[in-house]
Design a protein around this motif. Structure first.
Motif, PDB file in Angstrom:
ATOM      1  N   GLN A 113       9.960   0.904   1.082  1.00  0.00           N
ATOM      2  CA  GLN A 113       8.831   0.451   0.269  1.00  0.00           C
ATOM      3  C   GLN A 113       7.894   1.587  -0.085  1.00  0.00           C
ATOM      4  N   VAL A 114       7.613   2.484   0.858  1.00  0.00           N
ATOM      5  CA  VAL A 114       6.670   3.563   0.569  1.00  0.00           C
ATOM      6  C   VAL A 114       7.303   4.611  -0.342  1.00  0.00           C
ATOM      7  N   VAL A 115       8.603   4.872  -0.179  1.00  0.00           N
ATOM      8  CA  VAL A 115       9.292   5.800  -1.083  1.00  0.00           C
ATOM      9  C   VAL A 115       9.357   5.206  -2.489  1.00  0.00           C
ATOM     10  N   SER A 116       9.660   3.904  -2.588  1.00  0.00           N
ATOM     11  CA  SER A 116       9.703   3.239  -3.894  1.00  0.00           C
ATOM     12  C   SER A 116       8.335   3.259  -4.559  1.00  0.00           C
ATOM     13  N   ALA A 117       7.283   3.058  -3.775  1.00  0.00           N
ATOM     14  CA  ALA A 117       5.929   3.081  -4.321  1.00  0.00           C
ATOM     15  C   ALA A 117       5.584   4.463  -4.865  1.00  0.00           C
ATOM     16  N   HIS A 118       5.963   5.501  -4.147  1.00  0.00           N
ATOM     17  CA  HIS A 118       5.713   6.875  -4.595  1.00  0.00           C
ATOM     18  C   HIS A 118       6.445   7.153  -5.909  1.00  0.00           C
ATOM     19  N   LEU A 182       1.854  -1.843  -0.762  1.00  0.00           N
ATOM     20  CA  LEU A 182       1.560  -3.191  -0.290  1.00  0.00           C
ATOM     21  C   LEU A 182       2.066  -4.250  -1.258  1.00  0.00           C
ATOM     22  N   GLN A 183       2.016  -3.974  -2.569  1.00  0.00           N
ATOM     23  CA  GLN A 183       2.534  -4.934  -3.554  1.00  0.00           C
ATOM     24  C   GLN A 183       4.043  -5.124  -3.375  1.00  0.00           C
ATOM     25  N   ILE A 184       4.757  -4.024  -3.090  1.00  0.00           N
ATOM     26  CA  ILE A 184       6.202  -4.118  -2.864  1.00  0.00           C
ATOM     27  C   ILE A 184       6.486  -4.849  -1.565  1.00  0.00           C
TER      28      ILE A 184
END
Length: 296
Positions: A113-118, A182-184
């Motif tokens: 999730q954090v990699v996708s958000a970045h 957080l949205q993901i």
């Protein structure tokens, strides 16, 4: 590469998802390397709504014809593939940054999730979209353990559901990495048995063809996140030794498609991204983006 073996394969996504495909390859490699005969049989179960009036008639549409070659094709944007490597430390730093920006949330933000958000924030930054325009991050979620009753983790088939997290360009850029991740995370958590049932009921009532979403990809407002760093892609030895790299084929090379694999080093993630050339050029010049990635 002077010596080695390249192995390619393809499969129909209507038949299997990533979980099933990698399970099949793992079993196949064991049979090839050790002659394993007592492999587990396929776990096959169906999930659908009760009381459906079969057969379900799916509307037939004429296939779109490819455009005729013209002199204008030279002005059409082109895409390029590039692999971005996130080390274990990169991911840890991104999680720390996300949690620091949004420390009030009880939801746990995963590495995916954090990699996708970045990636989402960085790609949309150079999309050319107006700040008020909505953008979408579509993430494939495994539903096996989310249904009631849950399916076995080894159940063979396609149990992945693609659903979007939604945010405007302004929200992505101004609210930061923590809010975006957080949205993901909320999107993934929302995929419940009730959610799946509502989707299936709506689909039966309003049967429609699955579209490839060309319009959204051309507009540059959508990224699609597929595969998973949890797949054990480096455990498949066909008798030639374990793989040194895993890459997605041309079937995944559509604009703004991100294919996530575990990296060769424990705890790392490789993101194979297909991006518009101008977006890629800008990313490779962005110091904030490059702070957390290594270019492969």
């Amino acid at each position: 590469m002077k010596d080695g073996v390249f192995m390619g394969f393809c499969y129909n996504h209507l038949v299997a998802d990533g979980v099933s495909m990698w399970s099949f390859l793992h079993t196949w490699s064991k049979i090839c390397s050790s002659g394993l005969q007592d492999h587990k049989p396929l776990v096959l179960k169906r999930w659908f709504l009760d009381g459906i009036d079969y057969p379900i008639h799916i509307p037939v549409s004429e296939p779109e014809r490819p455009p005729q070659p013209s002199s204008e094709l030279s002005s059409v944007p082109i895409t390029k593939d590039r692999v971005f490597h996130f080390t274990k430390k990169n991911i840890s730093d991104l999680k720390a940054k996300a949690n620091n920006e949004d420390g009030s949330s009880d939801l746990k933000i995963s590495s995916l999730q954090v990699v996708s958000a970045h990636m989402w924030r960085s790609i949309i930054r150079y999309s050319g979209l107006s700040r008020g325009v909505e953008t979408f991050c579509k993430v494939a979620v495994d539903l096996r353990q989310r249904l009631n009753p849950p399916f076995e983790k080894e159940c063979f088939g396609n149990m992945a559901y693609l659903s979007p997290a939604i945010a405007t360009v302004e929200e992505l850029l101004d609210r930061g990495l923590g809010w975006t991740a957080l949205q993901i995370s909320k999107l993934v958590s929302s995929q419940t048995n009730e959610n799946c049932k509502r989707f299936a009921e709506d689909w039966v009532r309003n049967v429609r063809n699955l579209k490839s979403g060309v319009e959204s990809k051309m507009a540059g407002d959508t990224i699609v996140v597929s595969s998973s760093p949890r797949f054990k892609v480096y455990d498949n030895d066909f008798g030639w030794g374990k793989p040194i790299a895993v890459r997605a084929g041309p079937g995944n090379s559509i604009s703004s498609k991100l294919v996530l694999f575990p990296g060769i080093d424990e705890g790392s993630i490789d993101v194979q991204a297909t991006l518009w050339f101008d977006v890629l050029v800008n990313l490779l010049a962005n110091v904030e983006f490059l702070e957390y990635v290594t270019i492969v």
